[in-house]
Design a protein around this motif. Structure first.
Motif, short mmCIF file in Angstrom:
data_model
loop_
_atom_site.label_atom_id
_atom_site.label_comp_id
_atom_site.label_asym_id
_atom_site.label_seq_id
_atom_site.Cartn_x
_atom_site.Cartn_y
_atom_site.Cartn_z
N GLY A 50 0.84 -1.19 0.00
CA GLY A 50 0.00 0.00 0.00
C GLY A 50 0.87 1.24 0.00
N GLU A 51 0.27 2.33 -0.43
CA GLU A 51 1.04 3.57 -0.54
C GLU A 51 1.56 4.01 0.84
N THR A 52 2.64 4.77 0.79
CA THR A 52 3.23 5.30 2.02
C THR A 52 2.21 6.16 2.76
N GLY A 53 2.08 5.92 4.05
CA GLY A 53 1.18 6.75 4.87
C GLY A 53 -0.25 6.25 4.93
N LEU A 54 -0.51 5.05 4.37
CA LEU A 54 -1.89 4.53 4.40
C LEU A 54 -2.23 3.84 5.73
N GLY A 55 -1.24 3.78 6.62
CA GLY A 55 -1.52 3.19 7.94
C GLY A 55 -1.13 1.72 8.06
N LYS A 56 -0.15 1.29 7.27
CA LYS A 56 0.26 -0.13 7.30
C LYS A 56 0.90 -0.50 8.65
N SER A 57 1.88 0.30 9.05
CA SER A 57 2.57 0.00 10.32
C SER A 57 1.61 0.10 11.50
N THR A 58 0.75 1.11 11.47
CA THR A 58 -0.20 1.29 12.58
C THR A 58 -1.14 0.09 12.68
N LEU A 59 -1.58 -0.43 11.52
CA LEU A 59 -2.50 -1.56 11.54
C LEU A 59 -1.80 -2.80 12.09
N CYS A 101 6.48 -7.76 6.10
CA CYS A 101 7.24 -7.14 5.02
C CYS A 101 6.47 -5.91 4.53
N ASP A 102 7.15 -4.80 4.42
CA ASP A 102 6.51 -3.55 4.03
C ASP A 102 7.03 -3.13 2.65
N THR A 103 6.13 -2.56 1.85
CA THR A 103 6.54 -2.07 0.52
C THR A 103 6.89 -0.59 0.65
N ALA A 185 -8.09 1.04 3.77
CA ALA A 185 -7.32 1.66 4.85
C ALA A 185 -8.02 2.93 5.34
N LYS A 186 -7.68 3.35 6.54
CA LYS A 186 -8.18 4.61 7.12
C LYS A 186 -9.68 4.79 6.88
N ALA A 187 -10.44 3.74 7.20
CA ALA A 187 -11.86 3.73 6.87
C ALA A 187 -12.66 4.77 7.66
N ASP A 188 -12.02 5.39 8.66
CA ASP A 188 -12.74 6.43 9.41
C ASP A 188 -12.91 7.70 8.57
N THR A 189 -12.30 7.72 7.38
CA THR A 189 -12.42 8.92 6.55
C THR A 189 -13.57 8.81 5.54
N ILE A 190 -14.29 7.67 5.56
CA ILE A 190 -15.42 7.52 4.62
C ILE A 190 -16.71 7.40 5.42
N ALA A 237 -13.07 -2.82 5.96
CA ALA A 237 -12.75 -1.40 6.10
C ALA A 237 -12.16 -1.21 7.50
N VAL A 238 -10.87 -0.94 7.57
CA VAL A 238 -10.21 -0.97 8.88
C VAL A 238 -9.69 0.40 9.34
N VAL A 239 -9.53 0.49 10.63
CA VAL A 239 -8.94 1.67 11.26
C VAL A 239 -7.86 1.15 12.21
N GLY A 240 -6.74 1.83 12.24
CA GLY A 240 -5.68 1.43 13.17
C GLY A 240 -5.34 2.61 14.05
N SER A 241 -4.75 2.32 15.20
CA SER A 241 -4.31 3.41 16.07
C SER A 241 -3.26 2.92 17.06
N ALA A 254 -7.99 3.62 20.06
CA ALA A 254 -8.98 4.52 19.45
C ALA A 254 -8.29 5.71 18.79
N ARG A 255 -9.01 6.39 17.93
CA ARG A 255 -8.54 7.65 17.34
C ARG A 255 -9.51 8.73 17.79
N GLN A 256 -8.95 9.79 18.32
CA GLN A 256 -9.82 10.84 18.83
C GLN A 256 -9.85 12.03 17.88
N TYR A 257 -11.05 12.52 17.62
CA TYR A 257 -11.24 13.69 16.76
C TYR A 257 -12.03 14.73 17.53
N PRO A 258 -12.04 15.98 17.05
CA PRO A 258 -12.80 17.00 17.77
C PRO A 258 -14.27 16.62 17.90
#
Ligand code: GDP
Length: 318
Positions: A50-59, A101-103, A185-190, A237-241, A254-258
């Motif tokens: 997956g692209e850099t910054g999509l949350g692979k390591s966090t997941l 293994c990470d791409t 990835a980052k399914a909390d954005t949809i 559809a996953v979320v990592g934190s 959890a991920r906290q937002y305003p």
């Protein structure tokens, strides 16, 4: 009927069924098998694409409830590189040698045409290493560290607009080499309604392009019900934190937002628990087995043919 089948039927017909008149003890075979496997420990190898910054390591941290060391990668790498790290984990008395293994740099180049090449080469290199060990006269497969990729988690960007060409091309190149589980990835954005449409779009695009993703097996009675229902939820559809918040008297990832909190392990918030259940708790052994009997077998057949081997029957016919 083929000659082999005729022979098998002849042998089976000549086997007599006998009744035991007392306890002999071979009913302990399953226990012997379990003890041996536990003693040897298990190996599981995950490839995260997956692209850099999509949350692979966090997941990965969230899935194994630990903190794997990782350094964020930059977006300006000229090529895709695969970096594998191996960890020893233990839960109760079960030891797991886990390789992640990470791409690094995937999808970051202007020309993305060859992004999948490094991944294909990596998977083949692990198959080749295993094949070379198998072909040795003095082979030691029991102590050999099997690095073949058991599952590929393919991280889809949460655009809501379906798959990118790089996703389709890459998954198509890999679907005969590895068990692919696509995840959003980052399914909390949809939003909830967008997510259903996005999932259907992805499934239809995969189907239209003939990409075969891993199906959780439904032939084993004990897991067929759960696996059938989970197959319908793919792509998860996953979320990592890496952060925790207190809920009641428990600390939850959890991920906290305003405007609120997304709890990673709450099923109404995302499919993280479904992914963990399917990947780790229910189907890890099936993925290890499919890797050996399906994907590796295909690679081995092709390579042995290249080396000039062919099968012959008792009369030396090919
Ligand atoms: P990697 O490069 O794919 O390994 O991505 P990282 O795991 O390093 O994550 C990159 C950034 O995305 C970090 O700031 C994470 O906190 C954030 N992130 C990770 N997972 C999620 C998620 O599920 N949702 C959101 N919104 N952000 C996430």
């Amino acid at each position: 009927m083929a000659a082999v089948d005729v022979e098998r039927a002849r042998v089976e017909a000549s086997i007599r069924n006998l009744k035991l008149s007392g306890h002999v003890g071979f009913d302990s075979l399953p226990d012997q098998l379990v003890n041996k496997s536990v003693q040897n420990g298990f190996v599981f190898n995950i490839l995260c694409i997956g692209e850099t910054g999509l949350g692979k390591s966090t997941l990965m941290d969230s899935l194994f409830n630990t903190s794997f060391e990782s350094t964020p990668s930059p977006h300006n790498l000229p090529t895709v590189k695969l970096k594998a790290h191996t960890y020893e984990l233990q839960e109760s008395n079960v030891r797991l040698k886990l390789t992640i293994c990470d791409t690094v740099g995937y999808g970051d180049q202007i020309n993305k045409e060859d992004s999948f090449k490094a991944v294909v080469d990596y998977i083949d290199a692990q198959f080749e290493a295993y094949l070379q060990e198998e072909l040795k006269i003095k082979r030691s497969l029991s102590t050999y560290h099997d690095s073949r990729t058991h599952v590929c988690l393919y991280f889809i960007c949460p655009t809501g607009h379906g798959l990118k060409s790089i996703d389709l091309v890459c998954m198509k190149k890999l679907d005969t080499k590895v068990n692919i589980i696509p995840i959003i990835a980052k399914a909390d954005t949809i939003s909830k309604t967008e997510l259903q449409k996005f999932k259907s779009k992805i499934i239809s695009e995969l189907g239209n392009n003939g990409v075969h993703v891993y199906q959780f097996p439904t032939d084993d009675e004990s897991v067929s019900e759960i696996n059938t229902s989970m197959n319908a939820h793919v792509p998860f559809a996953v979320v990592g934190s890496t952060d925790f918040v207190r809920v009641g008297n428990k600390m939850m990832r959890a991920r906290q937002y305003p405007w609120g909190t997304v709890q990673v392990e709450t099923e109404s918030h995302c499919d993280f628990v479904k992914l963990r259940e399917m990947l780790i708790r229910t189907n890890m052994e099936d993925m290890r087995e499919k890797t050996h009997v399906r994907h590796y077998e295909l690679y081995r057949k092709k390579r042995l043919e290249q080396m000039g081997f062919s099968d012959v029957d008792a009369e030396n016919n090919q």
